[in-house]
Write a protein that holds these residues in place. Structure first.
Motif, PDB file in Angstrom:
ATOM      1  N   ARG A 163       0.841  -1.204   0.000  1.00 48.15           N
ATOM      2  CA  ARG A 163       0.000   0.000   0.000  1.00 48.15           C
ATOM      3  C   ARG A 163       0.878   1.257   0.000  1.00 48.15           C
ATOM      4  O   ARG A 163       0.612   2.225  -0.710  1.00 48.15           O
ATOM      5  CB  ARG A 163      -0.893  -0.045   1.233  1.00 48.15           C
ATOM      6  N   ALA A 164       1.938   1.205   0.822  1.00 50.37           N
ATOM      7  CA  ALA A 164       2.841   2.363   0.887  1.00 50.37           C
ATOM      8  C   ALA A 164       3.540   2.561  -0.461  1.00 50.37           C
ATOM      9  O   ALA A 164       3.747   3.697  -0.896  1.00 50.37           O
ATOM     10  CB  ALA A 164       3.877   2.156   1.983  1.00 50.37           C
ATOM     11  N   ALA A 165       3.880   1.455  -1.122  1.00 53.56           N
ATOM     12  CA  ALA A 165       4.530   1.573  -2.438  1.00 53.56           C
ATOM     13  C   ALA A 165       3.554   2.138  -3.456  1.00 53.56           C
ATOM     14  O   ALA A 165       3.918   2.985  -4.286  1.00 53.56           O
ATOM     15  CB  ALA A 165       5.042   0.210  -2.887  1.00 53.56           C
ATOM     16  N   ARG A 166       2.301   1.689  -3.393  1.00 52.80           N
ATOM     17  CA  ARG A 166       1.302   2.211  -4.342  1.00 52.80           C
ATOM     18  C   ARG A 166       1.091   3.707  -4.119  1.00 52.80           C
ATOM     19  O   ARG A 166       0.836   4.454  -5.054  1.00 52.80           O
ATOM     20  CB  ARG A 166      -0.024   1.462  -4.177  1.00 52.80           C
ATOM     21  N   ALA A 167       1.167   4.134  -2.835  1.00 52.48           N
ATOM     22  CA  ALA A 167       0.970   5.556  -2.539  1.00 52.48           C
ATOM     23  C   ALA A 167       2.043   6.407  -3.204  1.00 52.48           C
ATOM     24  O   ALA A 167       1.842   7.583  -3.448  1.00 52.48           O
ATOM     25  CB  ALA A 167       0.995   5.786  -1.030  1.00 52.48           C
ATOM     26  N   ARG A 168       3.216   5.791  -3.475  1.00 50.59           N
ATOM     27  CA  ARG A 168       4.279   6.555  -4.136  1.00 50.59           C
ATOM     28  C   ARG A 168       4.492   6.027  -5.557  1.00 50.59           C
ATOM     29  O   ARG A 168       5.609   6.011  -6.066  1.00 50.59           O
ATOM     30  CB  ARG A 168       5.553   6.491  -3.297  1.00 50.59           C
ATOM     31  N   LEU A 169       3.415   5.571  -6.163  1.00 50.93           N
ATOM     32  CA  LEU A 169       3.402   5.188  -7.587  1.00 50.93           C
ATOM     33  C   LEU A 169       4.370   4.051  -7.899  1.00 50.93           C
ATOM     34  O   LEU A 169       4.987   4.025  -8.966  1.00 50.93           O
ATOM     35  CB  LEU A 169       3.725   6.387  -8.477  1.00 50.93           C
TER      36      LEU A 169
END
Lengths: 244, 286
Positions: A163-169
């Motif tokens: 989720r954290a990775a998705r938040a930073r594309l």
């Protein structure tokens, strides 16, 4: 908490004894594997999935699909492997194996449905208590619980990191997705080790022996147990009737 | 409509429980919005919804009039413009060193290497952690990791910054340093939404405070008004002592009725009467 655990803990099947649910689920699993294929397994799958979605658990079909998709994907891959002739030369379709692939698919789908039933209706605590009650040695139960805990913690960590990775594309394109997958995988191992060390310290601080606390359960109701057996018989009868 | 606008946002957990229930929210440019409520009231889930990281069951989102498309690059574009700092910095820090981690977002944006380097240097300087750049993440303190997590999001230059309990676990000096960073961002025009359980922080920092309960907005307005309400007291306890003392001062006629209640210690001390000066006692030693 895993989705499957969450459903098992909050669903309406909580009021039934683990033995009743295990009897029904494992009985149906036996029927799925033994009934004439592929129809028998598919009938069991339909009956059990209907029970999960409209029975006391009321599991949303979309969630059920998400839970079962990895296993069904594995079934599909297995069926393709059977269908294709991998002999000398380029792989080609093997028409003579259609029946075998269909049997594999039918039985496996029925079995997956039964495992979904067991997973979405029996919380892990009831599994452990039930396993001990039927005489499975403690070390085996504890290893099972430790594996479950590692999966839960690992899944939680992967979910958070993802989720954290998705938040930073992190999954913008194939290149970033590959890099992110590496970072998440690398990060997971270190974090899992760290969590385990901290867990061990916390257990030691409470003078724990390493044995997880497990609820004790009383004997199941004979009436309900009989109802579970009857349920299995009904499903078995339906399977044979539909197929024959 | 400019800024981030959420209308009728709803989210349900997989087991059907409602986490966020018909929430309307406007975050204008440069706004400082506090979000509070008991544990499990839906604060973190609302932030995930606003960041486009979970899909709402109902409702709409827009930033400067444009909404996030479902999936694909549009959605990714949304995440570049609305940045979320997670509650647990450890979840957010992926790369082995501070510089690598702060670079992660801008590199994912596909920016040229010199632009990435310039952004990273600027953000590290803004948060006063330039000296940490080569250090491995695992060697940092909690406060440092928190600032690196914020830097990683700021390097993407979001228009709206969402922070989930950023001061949890920080010591008073760490909290003060973090708030100073947020003030600098605010002055630079970034809109900030901060979820917190610290009511004194919410009172001191936010221009507008929203209280969530069971996923619904139950109070919203100026923080001193919201935190003085009976509803908020029932949910969150007595509230900040500064407000209680301010009300006593007003009742005693020290604080004029037209003045706002004090929101931090400096404002409170301004209105408190000075203690009477005492003559120093001289002791004679024989």
């Amino acid at each position: 908490m895993l989705d499957v655990d969450s459903v098992a803990h909050s669903g309406g099947w909580q009021r039934f004894h683990a033995a009743e649910k295990a009897c029904f689920g494992l009985g149906c699993l036996g029927v799925a594997l033994l009934a004439p294929a592929p129809g028998g397994g598919l009938v069991v799958a339909v009956a059990v999935l209907l029970l999960i979605t409209i029975g006391p658990a009321r599991v949303a079909p979309r969630l059920l699909l998400r839970l079962g998709l990895p296993a069904l994907g594995s079934v599909a891959v297995s069926a393709i492997v059977v269908l294709v002739d991998w002999g000398a030369g380029p792989p080609s379709a093997a028409g003579s194996r259609v029946e075998a692939a269909a049997a594999l698919t039918g039985r496996s789908t029925g079995a997956v449905a039964c495992l979904l039933f067991l997973g979405t209706t029996i919380p892990i605590g009831q599994w452990a208590a039930g396993s001990r009650a039927v005489g499975i040695p403690d070390p085996i139960v504890e290893v099972g619980l430790a594996i479950h805990r590692t999966i839960v913690v690992g899944a939680g960590l992967v979910g958070s990191l993802d989720r954290a990775a998705r938040a930073r594309l992190g999954y913008r394109d194939a290149r970033t997705a590959l890099r992110t997958a590496g970072l998440v995988g690398g990060g997971l191992l270190g974090r899992l080790y760290d969590r385990d060390v901290r867990h061990d310290r916390a257990v030691a601080a409470r003078r724990g022996t390493g044995e997880p606390p497990v609820a004790r359960i009383g004997p199941p109701s004979p009436v309900r147990l009989s109802a579970a057996v009857m349920g299995v018989l009904v499903v078995a009868l339906a399977s044979w009737t539909v197929v024959r | 409509m400019t800024g981030l606008v959420a209308t009728g946002l709803e989210y349900r957990y997989p087991d059907g429980r409602v986490a966020v229930d018909r929430v309307d929210l406007e975050v204008g440019p440069g706004a400082r919005i506090g979000l509070t409520g008991r544990n499990g009231s839906g604060k973190s889930t609302l932030l995930l919804l606003l960041a486009g990281l979970v899909r709402p069951a109902a409702g709409t989102l827009s930033l400067d009039g444009a909404g996030p498309a479902v999936g694909g690059a549009e959605r990714s574009g949304w995440r570049g413009r609305v940045g979320l700092v997670f509650q647990d910095s450890d979840d957010q820090l992926l790369a082995p060193t501070v510089r690598d981690d702060v670079e992660y977002g801008p590199r994912n944006l596909g920016l040229p290497a010199d632009v990435v380097a310039e952004r990273v240097d600027r953000v590290l300087a803004l948060l006063e952690i330039a000296d940490l750049a080569p250090r491995p993440i695992h060697a940092l303190s909690l406060g440092q990791r928190r600032r690196v997590a914020i830097a990683g999001v700021l390097a993407m230059e979001p228009k709206v910054l969402l922070l989930d309990e950023p001061t949890a676990g920080l010591d008073p000096l760490g909290t003060a340093a973090l708030l100073e960073c947020l003030d600098r961002l605010h002055r630079a025009g970034t809109a900030i939404v901060l979820a917190t359980l610290d009511l004194e922080l919410a009172l001191r920092w936010s221009d507008r405070l929203i209280v969530l309960d069971e996923g619904r907005v139950v109070e919203a307005g100026p923080p001193d008004v919201v935190l003085s309400s009976a509803h908020c007291a029932r949910l969150m306890g007595r509230g900040p002592a500064i407000l209680a003392v301010g009300r006593q001062l007003r009742a005693a006629g020290v604080l004029p009725s037209g003045e706002n209640l004090p929101r931090d210690l400096d404002q409170l001390l301004f209105w408190l009467p000075e203690p009477p000066k005492r003559e120093p006692r001289v002791l004679t030693l024989r």
